[in-house]
Design a protein around this motif. Structure first.
Motif, PDB file in Angstrom:
ATOM      1  N   ARG A  15       6.385  23.265  32.973  1.00  0.00           N
ATOM      2  CA  ARG A  15       5.371  22.913  32.280  1.00  0.00           C
ATOM      3  C   ARG A  15       4.201  23.676  31.821  1.00  0.00           C
ATOM      4  NH1 ARG A  15       8.874  18.869  28.773  1.00  0.00           N
ATOM      5  NH2 ARG A  15      10.930  19.394  30.416  1.00  0.00           N
ATOM      6  N   ASP A  73      11.683  17.062  26.150  1.00  0.00           N
ATOM      7  CA  ASP A  73      12.650  16.681  26.963  1.00  0.00           C
ATOM      8  C   ASP A  73      13.809  16.474  26.024  1.00  0.00           C
ATOM      9  OD1 ASP A  73      10.904  16.424  28.937  1.00  0.00           O
ATOM     10  OD2 ASP A  73      10.074  14.610  28.195  1.00  0.00           O
ATOM     11  N   PHE A 131       1.352  18.907  33.195  1.00  0.00           N
ATOM     12  CA  PHE A 131       1.320  20.121  33.038  1.00  0.00           C
ATOM     13  C   PHE A 131       0.982  20.897  34.311  1.00  0.00           C
ATOM     14  CE2 PHE A 131       2.171  19.425  28.445  1.00  0.00           C
ATOM     15  CZ  PHE A 131       2.945  20.206  27.701  1.00  0.00           C
ATOM     16  N   ARG A 174       5.109  17.209  22.290  1.00  0.00           N
ATOM     17  CA  ARG A 174       5.866  18.813  22.044  1.00  0.00           C
ATOM     18  C   ARG A 174       6.747  18.859  23.212  1.00  0.00           C
ATOM     19  NH1 ARG A 174       6.436  20.509  16.711  1.00  0.00           N
ATOM     20  NH2 ARG A 174       4.022  20.223  15.975  1.00  0.00           N
ATOM     21  N   SER A 175       5.873  18.740  24.792  1.00  0.00           N
ATOM     22  CA  SER A 175       6.936  18.530  25.915  1.00  0.00           C
ATOM     23  C   SER A 175       8.178  17.314  25.251  1.00  0.00           C
ATOM     24  CB  SER A 175       5.718  18.177  26.891  1.00  0.00           C
ATOM     25  OG  SER A 175       6.058  17.747  27.790  1.00  0.00           O
ATOM     26  N   ARG A 206       5.001  26.291  19.810  1.00  0.00           N
ATOM     27  CA  ARG A 206       5.028  25.000  19.741  1.00  0.00           C
ATOM     28  C   ARG A 206       6.107  24.165  18.036  1.00  0.00           C
ATOM     29  NH1 ARG A 206      -0.291  24.746  19.396  1.00  0.00           N
ATOM     30  NH2 ARG A 206      -0.039  22.831  19.626  1.00  0.00           N
ATOM     31  N   TRP A 241       8.706  26.705  30.613  1.00  0.00           N
ATOM     32  CA  TRP A 241       7.870  26.464  28.319  1.00  0.00           C
ATOM     33  C   TRP A 241       6.278  26.383  28.685  1.00  0.00           C
ATOM     34  CZ3 TRP A 241       5.768  21.964  26.616  1.00  0.00           C
ATOM     35  CH2 TRP A 241       5.826  21.939  25.050  1.00  0.00           C
TER      36      TRP A 241
END
Length: 281
Positions: free
Chosen positions: A226, A211, A252, A206-207, A178, A193
């Protein structure tokens, strides 16, 4: 995911064989530690890649991997050879999970290094060596001629991988973590990831950061699947279903459900019936 800690091999094998027969369960995972990180500090723990190879030979359908391999434990060229062997044993079912490695500043994890004579390196070294390891491992899996590599942390002479993995061009690379530094590496190298679940708002942030890092290097963020790890509460399936739903809503689609031991009888079927099937109702 069945952590190979404080549990017997036969118990893990039972769960994996059961999961292998259930189409709703697509993949199965172990973790990578050398000593227990919870419970009896002197309790049993199995080495991840050795156990993964054994389970690969005992299953036929599920994809499999380590969530995630510690880049601190094994030289990357050796790790590439180990992973290739598992991909061949499994007939091309390996998802190659890798990360910086357990944080040695946590006492329960730090003792792994001291007990096994492994060096402790600072964070900068750990992150930099992970980026170079991903490059080296991919080259060993794909290049048809020996090569030299002169990095800051890794140096190889006439490195060559033979045989190659079953999957072409190579097994999917899952990078777990993370931190911003790990996300930068994932943007360049990851096919998948993974992040540990918890605060879903933080997971979303975090996603979004991943990006951004993808955009900065000209990579389509959608190219990275994801993935999230969520603990399963046997006595509170509703709470687990809520967590899965939140993760799916956040984009996700690769959900790893962590099972705690001791494993109830037919626990994989319970996961399929109580968590997966009821989630879609």
């Amino acid at each position: 995911m069945t952590a190979p800690m404080q549990v017997d091999y036969r118990d893990i094998l039972r769960v994996w064989r059961e999961a292998d027969a259930i189409p709703e369960i697509e993949h199965a995972w172990l973790f990578d530690h050398l000593l227990p990180i919870v419970g009896d500090r002197n309790g049993p723990l199995y080495e991840g890649w050795t156990l993964l190879s054994a389970l690969a030979a005992q299953t036929r359908r599920v994809r499999l991997g380590l969530l995630v391999t510690s880049n601190r434990f094994r030289p990357p060229a050796v790790l590439a050879k180990i992973a290739t062997t598992v991909d061949i044993v499994s007939d091309g079912r390996l998802d190659f999970g890798i990360g910086v490695g357990s944080r040695p500043d946590i006492p329960s994890a730090r003792r792994e290094y001291e007990a096994h004579g492994l060096p402790y390196h600072d964070t900068a070294h750990a992150v930099g060596s992970l980026a170079e390891a991903c490059t080296v491992i991919r080259r060993l899996w794909t290049e048809s001629e020996p090569f030299d590599f002169r990095g800051t942390y890794i140096r190889l002479t006439e490195a060559f991988g033979n045989p190659k993995p079953v999957q072409r061009p190579h097994p999917p690379i899952l990078i777990g973590g993370r931190s911003s530094a790990t996300l930068c590496i994932a943007a360049e190298h990851a096919d998948i990831w993974n992040i540990p679940g918890g605060d879903i708002d933080d997971v979303v942030r975090r996603s979004a950061l991943l990006d951004r890092y993808c955009a900065e290097i000209g990579r389509d963020p959608a190219a990275i699947v994801r993935s999230i790890h969520l603990p399963v509460a046997y006595d509170r399936p509703d709470a687990t279903r809520v967590a899965i739903g939140e993760a799916i809503d956040a984009g996700f689609r690769h959900i790893i459900l962590g099972l705690s031991s001791p494993y109830p009888a037919e626990v994989a079927r319970w996961v399929a019936d109580e968590l997966i099937a009821r989630l879609s109702v």
